[in-house]
Design an enzyme around this catalytic site. Sequence first.
Site, PDB file in Angstrom:
ATOM      1  N   GLU A 441      -3.504   0.468  -6.577  1.00 17.18           N
ATOM      2  CA  GLU A 441      -4.908   0.671  -6.222  1.00 17.18           C
ATOM      3  C   GLU A 441      -5.620   1.571  -7.229  1.00 17.18           C
ATOM      4  O   GLU A 441      -6.380   2.485  -6.865  1.00 17.18           O
ATOM      5  CB  GLU A 441      -5.024   1.240  -4.801  1.00 17.18           C
ATOM      6  CG  GLU A 441      -4.457   0.305  -3.747  1.00 17.18           C
ATOM      7  CD  GLU A 441      -4.593   0.833  -2.323  1.00 17.18           C
ATOM      8  OE1 GLU A 441      -5.061   1.979  -2.157  1.00 17.18           O
ATOM      9  OE2 GLU A 441      -4.237   0.111  -1.376  1.00 17.18           O
ATOM     10  N   GLU A 515       1.074  -4.720  -0.689  1.00 19.77           N
ATOM     11  CA  GLU A 515       1.015  -3.721   0.390  1.00 19.77           C
ATOM     12  C   GLU A 515       0.350  -4.383   1.583  1.00 19.77           C
ATOM     13  O   GLU A 515      -0.765  -4.914   1.464  1.00 19.77           O
ATOM     14  CB  GLU A 515       0.226  -2.495  -0.073  1.00 19.77           C
ATOM     15  CG  GLU A 515       0.446  -1.262   0.788  1.00 19.77           C
ATOM     16  CD  GLU A 515      -0.125  -0.018   0.101  1.00 19.77           C
ATOM     17  OE1 GLU A 515       0.232   0.232  -1.071  1.00 19.77           O
ATOM     18  OE2 GLU A 515      -0.940   0.681   0.725  1.00 19.77           O
TER      19      GLU A 515
END
Length: 848
Positions: A441, A515
């Site tokens: 991220e 994820e």
Amino acid sequence: MKKIFLLPLLILFSIPGTFTIIYAQGSPRSRESFNEGWKFVRYFNASDEAVTTEKEPENLQLPAVNDNTWRTLDLPHDWAIEGPFNDTLENNTGLLPWKGIGWYRKHFSISESDKGKRIYIDFDGAMAYAKVWLNGKYVGEWPYGYTSFRLDLTPYILPGKENIIAVRLDTKSWDSRWYPGAGLYRNVWLVKTTQLHVSHNGVYCTTPEIMKDRAVLSVETEVESHLNDPTSVTVKAAVYKLNKDLEPSASPVAESVSPAATIQAMKDHIFRLDIPVKEPVLWDIDNPELYNVVVSVSGDNGVADLYTVNFGFRTLNFTPRNGFYLNGKRVEIKGVCNHHDLGALGAAFNTRAAERQLEILKEMGCNAIRTSHNPPAPELLDLCDRMGFLVEDEAFDTWKTPKKRNDYNKLFYAWHEEDLRAMVRRDRNHPSVFIWSTGNEVGDQNNPALSESLRAIIKSEDITRPVTVGCNWDESGTNGFQKTVDVFGINYRLYRYDAFFALKDNINLPFHSSESASTVSSRGEYFFPVVEGDLNNNLPGKGIFQISSYDLAYPSWATTADQQWQMQDKYPAVFGEFVWTGFDYIGEPTPYGGDLTGLRPGNRRYDQAKALLDKQNVTEVPSRSSYFGILDLAGFKKDRFYLYQSKWRPDLPMAHILPHWNWPERKGLVTPVHVYTSGDEAELFLNGKSLGRKKKGESEYRLKWDDVIYQPGELKVIAYKNGEKWAEDVMKTTGKAYQLSMSADRPEVIADGKDLVFVTVRIEDKNKLLCPHSNFQISFSVEGPGKIVATDNGDATSHESFQSKSRKAYNGLCLVIVAAEKGASGTITLKGESKGLKGASVKIDIRK
């Protein structure tokens, strides 16, 4: 240590959960544990009121410093896990005092016979900004706390005399989104070689050709010379098959010798051997078969070095529309993300603790680990090799753009290449590692050139595995950024799957959920009414910092497990997922991360945190650990464990009822009952009366009876598969708490000072049923040559010290971690007592 086996000129020790090579007397190389007998002192910011505010003195690296009053300890060591918890510290990093300055010093000697050797120190990890001195002379540094690194002590070492090594660590300069720990929290090694030896992590094994009857092992060996003259060098590689206990075959299954090559003074040279191996046995997740290659380096004066490494034969094939293939067999990735702390042990690495986690995950059906969000301890990869887990090996949480002011962005420009190369060179021989991840991220998903440059660094060290990055921007899968990786990873954002698969540019790009889910729950807690959705809109109430275990609550960015699987059903091209997370971890207690530290009004995170505090009518949040785990911080199974097991192990007959059935305050009220089963239908009974038989619909993963009226007694479910009885489960209303019970995860412990036994303590009624609301205080003691290392209960709001020998149970359960004294023999007896309850004990045999 279990057994000793002779290989040419070396001894191989097979230690439970790890694989360590120690060379025989007279061997040209040694690698010795450097963990024992360190001196330690720490200094903190003045704002950390719970600990000393003594100012850090100058020149603590000098030999003349008197460290007699410093604490003596062995590594690995996490200086923060002892606490105390402090509500004035960040709960996103666990309310623990990890920020500060730590100094470690060790007095040691090496033999006069080591004169003329190269002497190195290897740190598996040092948190953070490590600086190292030997005998007062500056040796070097490595700031990133998760990287394994080597420093050369040769110019400063004094053979035959006392040497003093000093290490300064600075976590004041490091920011983290989770609990990072602090100190020399991984193993440290002292390595001795001749002046002609294999470079650090200098053997690279690949398997360019694998067939049923034969394979080719390619061994590249980088040899470095510190000699003053040119020397003629040959390299020999001998291949051994390892059995399940990591014992090598009596003789090599293959070997080869290189032609001689001249290495110039102070230069290095890469040798390559292509070695045919007959009938290779493949490494896979069901049968993780390993081999070992012993590389010998010979110079003008004979054998100069011996170096050994494990590897496995296996093939990887990532397809864009038909998933992932291991050894030609389609394998769905059933993975979890894990942070690096080990619960009550903190960040201090322990092989047995990590092995226990993997054993529990294997029972659930998990087959893969994502090392979120940093390179792991090397022993974790040894365990994954041996136990049959695939690993997505991740480098960073940030690149150039910060998430916190002093996170990796401060190091990126100067250190990212060094850190990436160190990770890949260390880990590239592990068959478990199947994907490299450059980040999570990151705030640079609009910078494809940067992503491509990181990929290029990895490819220059290893061409056999794909590179990915965990993306969370809506446009990352369609703006061209996805073209900079070999395998695309998306975190959550199920609504972006359609756009990704619709784009023609992505037709040849494999895809996985790097994820997933981020469902949150507290073990044994259930709140009514049962509501599915964003938990920020349905928190349980003022002053309650737990989350319902109906497994339907999640933060705004996340989903349930069911929603993730529905999308994977829609797109079978998705080759799997990494669930956030396998285990609860210290810090990041979403949604109760009500931490305003470093935030300003108007900032989104500030506004969300302030709204939570106002809603709960508090100024501080007590939570010190996460709620994301499928298992809690103590390693106890939440209900979600059985949901994932029902999906990931479809051939295992199992059924699980939730909630517990002790609800005197709900008599006559609707109390929904859910069932997780690997069957396809089930019938639920309450006190012998059928409440109906339900069948799973398409993309349905749980069975729900949402209109059950509570009556005390017995719930029973009978599950069916293909019309046949498959499994059953029973949940009974219990009597009053009456007794403790204890069970150890293993009947014996090795007396090496490192091995651990994990003891589960239950509060039960007279019928030995778990009392689900029981939170009694329990005191523990040990008889015999053992010690209590830590205790826990899995309660994210508990501020009891992990080192306490008295612990409140949480919803009927408590954990005690026990070790034997080093070199001891006999039996350890652990006792538990609680006022008003019948006590319990368990015996643990000691094995040398």
